[in-house]
Design a protein around this motif. Structure first.
Motif, mmCIF file in Angstrom:
data_model
loop_
_atom_site.group_PDB
_atom_site.id
_atom_site.type_symbol
_atom_site.label_atom_id
_atom_site.label_comp_id
_atom_site.label_asym_id
_atom_site.label_seq_id
_atom_site.Cartn_x
_atom_site.Cartn_y
_atom_site.Cartn_z
ATOM 1 N N THR A 107 0.803 -1.231 0.000
ATOM 2 C CA THR A 107 0.000 0.000 0.000
ATOM 3 C C THR A 107 0.831 1.273 0.000
ATOM 4 O O THR A 107 0.316 2.348 -0.327
ATOM 5 C CB THR A 107 -0.939 0.037 1.219
ATOM 6 N N VAL A 125 0.683 3.254 -3.142
ATOM 7 C CA VAL A 125 -0.648 3.821 -3.359
ATOM 8 C C VAL A 125 -0.832 5.081 -2.535
ATOM 9 O O VAL A 125 -1.236 6.139 -3.053
ATOM 10 C CB VAL A 125 -1.748 2.790 -3.018
ATOM 11 N N TRP A 126 -0.518 4.991 -1.235
ATOM 12 C CA TRP A 126 -0.693 6.166 -0.382
ATOM 13 C C TRP A 126 0.306 7.267 -0.728
ATOM 14 O O TRP A 126 -0.010 8.458 -0.621
ATOM 15 C CB TRP A 126 -0.582 5.770 1.089
ATOM 16 N N THR A 127 1.498 6.886 -1.167
ATOM 17 C CA THR A 127 2.472 7.889 -1.610
ATOM 18 C C THR A 127 1.925 8.662 -2.802
ATOM 19 O O THR A 127 2.021 9.902 -2.858
ATOM 20 C CB THR A 127 3.805 7.221 -1.985
ATOM 21 N N ALA A 128 1.338 7.935 -3.749
ATOM 22 C CA ALA A 128 0.750 8.585 -4.925
ATOM 23 C C ALA A 128 -0.407 9.496 -4.539
ATOM 24 O O ALA A 128 -0.554 10.603 -5.074
ATOM 25 C CB ALA A 128 0.286 7.521 -5.918
ATOM 26 N N ILE A 129 -1.213 9.039 -3.570
ATOM 27 C CA ILE A 129 -2.347 9.859 -3.115
ATOM 28 C C ILE A 129 -1.837 11.135 -2.443
ATOM 29 O O ILE A 129 -2.349 12.236 -2.695
ATOM 30 C CB ILE A 129 -3.244 9.052 -2.153
ATOM 31 N N TYR A 130 -0.823 11.008 -1.600
ATOM 32 C CA TYR A 130 -0.275 12.177 -0.905
ATOM 33 C C TYR A 130 0.350 13.155 -1.899
ATOM 34 O O TYR A 130 0.168 14.382 -1.778
ATOM 35 C CB TYR A 130 0.767 11.735 0.126
ATOM 36 N N THR A 181 -0.337 13.468 -5.099
ATOM 37 C CA THR A 181 -1.414 14.061 -5.896
ATOM 38 C C THR A 181 -2.147 15.136 -5.091
ATOM 39 O O THR A 181 -2.466 16.208 -5.612
ATOM 40 C CB THR A 181 -2.412 12.979 -6.345
ATOM 41 N N ALA A 182 -2.412 14.855 -3.815
ATOM 42 C CA ALA A 182 -3.078 15.839 -2.961
ATOM 43 C C ALA A 182 -2.250 17.110 -2.851
ATOM 44 O O ALA A 182 -2.794 18.223 -2.854
ATOM 45 C CB ALA A 182 -3.325 15.237 -1.579
ATOM 46 N N GLY A 223 -5.794 7.909 5.225
ATOM 47 C CA GLY A 223 -6.690 8.869 4.600
ATOM 48 C C GLY A 223 -7.037 10.038 5.505
ATOM 49 O O GLY A 223 -7.394 11.127 5.011
ATOM 50 N N VAL A 264 -4.851 13.203 4.759
ATOM 51 C CA VAL A 264 -4.885 13.837 3.444
ATOM 52 C C VAL A 264 -5.381 15.286 3.495
ATOM 53 O O VAL A 264 -4.834 16.150 2.779
ATOM 54 C CB VAL A 264 -5.733 13.004 2.455
#
Length: 300
Positions: free
Chosen positions: A65, A68-73, A75-76, A147, A150
């Protein structure tokens, strides 16, 4: 990246390493203390290994994961409302908001039944309280908890700072999961400590003292309970799980309607209330030396 930003992130890494090292030292001292207390029997060691059995699946899920969370952070951060610089003041703010997010994620995992039964009850299923209990964490936590951080990145906080303080908050928990360390005076009034966190694992006061590093959120939002002696650990109405599989699945049956359970000859439990304070069916006994340095010193 400026030299200041590089230095700050290095210091944050050192802070995480410091709390991890502290946990190892406390764990070593705790084993010696437990031996002197006569609480390092075969059964005690088995409970510790059961808690530590969650480490391999957590490691696997972390590796899976993290991208995935790195990409979400990242992107945010690209959609951030503000561009907040990194300096001593904003580092302190980042620590506060990360700690605040931990509190609310933790509180949600207690107050929302599906989260409690699905993954967080695992952490409270131990009927003893040692450093190993800190790692009795379901891998499912990693699918949800990050999450909560974020929103701060969307506001403009640096994702590395937020992620770093999230790690710091997690590893800080290890040293406070012990009966060995008694009350710490001033520290107990402002921070999450062994004495404060024992109340969180109490069978009578489970939904209290949910902060990560600071205890101020509990005091602000009326979830604080002062330390007590002779704490009994576990979950009301539940026996402590005995196998790694039961560790994950024992409370899942609460997520199934009783009518469905009855089809399989199971009548469910008397209480499905996640906030129950009942002491009925308690399977553990008070530990008369919990958090009491007067019985034995920590070191020899």
């Amino acid at each position: 990246m400026s030299d200041l930003e590089t230095d700050i992130k290095l210091l944050l890494s050192l802070a995480v390493a410091f709390v991890m090292t502290t946990a190892i030292i406390v764990a070593v001292l705790e084993v010696r203390w437990l031996r002197r207390q006569g609480r390092f029997t075969r059964g005690d060691r088995r409970r510790m290994w059961l808690s530590l059995s969650t480490l391999p699946p957590n490691a696997v899920v972390s590796l899976a994961t993290a991208p995935v969370w790195t990409a979400i952070y990242i992107t945010a951060a690209q959609f951030a409302v503000f561009e907040i610089p990194i300096n001593p003041f904003t580092i302190f703010v980042a620590f506060l908001v990360a700690d605040f997010s931990y509190y609310w994620e933790h509180r949600c995992s207690h107050r929302i039944p599906i989260l409690w039964y699905l993954y967080h009850s695992i952490h409270h299923s131990a009927d003893s309280y040692t450093v190993s209990t800190a790692y009795r964490i379901s891998f499912l936590t990693q699918l949800w908890a990050p999450g909560f951080y974020v929103p701060w990145i969307l506001l403009g906080m640096d994702p590395v700072l937020i992620g770093g303080f999230q790690l710091f908050a997690f590893h800080y928990q290890a040293w406070i999961h012990t009966d060995m360390i008694g009350r710490l005076g001033f520290w107990d009034r402002w921070f999450n400590t062994p004495a404060n966190h024992r109340m969180h694992h109490s069978i009578a006061h489970r939904d209290v003292n949910m902060g990560a590093v600071l205890i101020i959120w509990d005091k602000l939002f009326a979830t604080y309970a002062p330390p007590e002696s002779n704490v009994v650990y576990g979950i009301p109405g539940e026996r402590a799980p005995q196998t790694p599989l039961a560790l994950y699945t024992q409370t899942w049956r609460h997520l199934v309607p009783k009518s469905a359970l009855s089809l399989f000859g199971h009548d469910g439990f008397a209480s499905r209330d996640v906030n129950s304070r009942s002491r009925n069916h308690c399977t553990t006994q008070p530990n008369p030396t919990a958090g009491d340095f007067s019985k034995e010193p920590v070191t020899e």
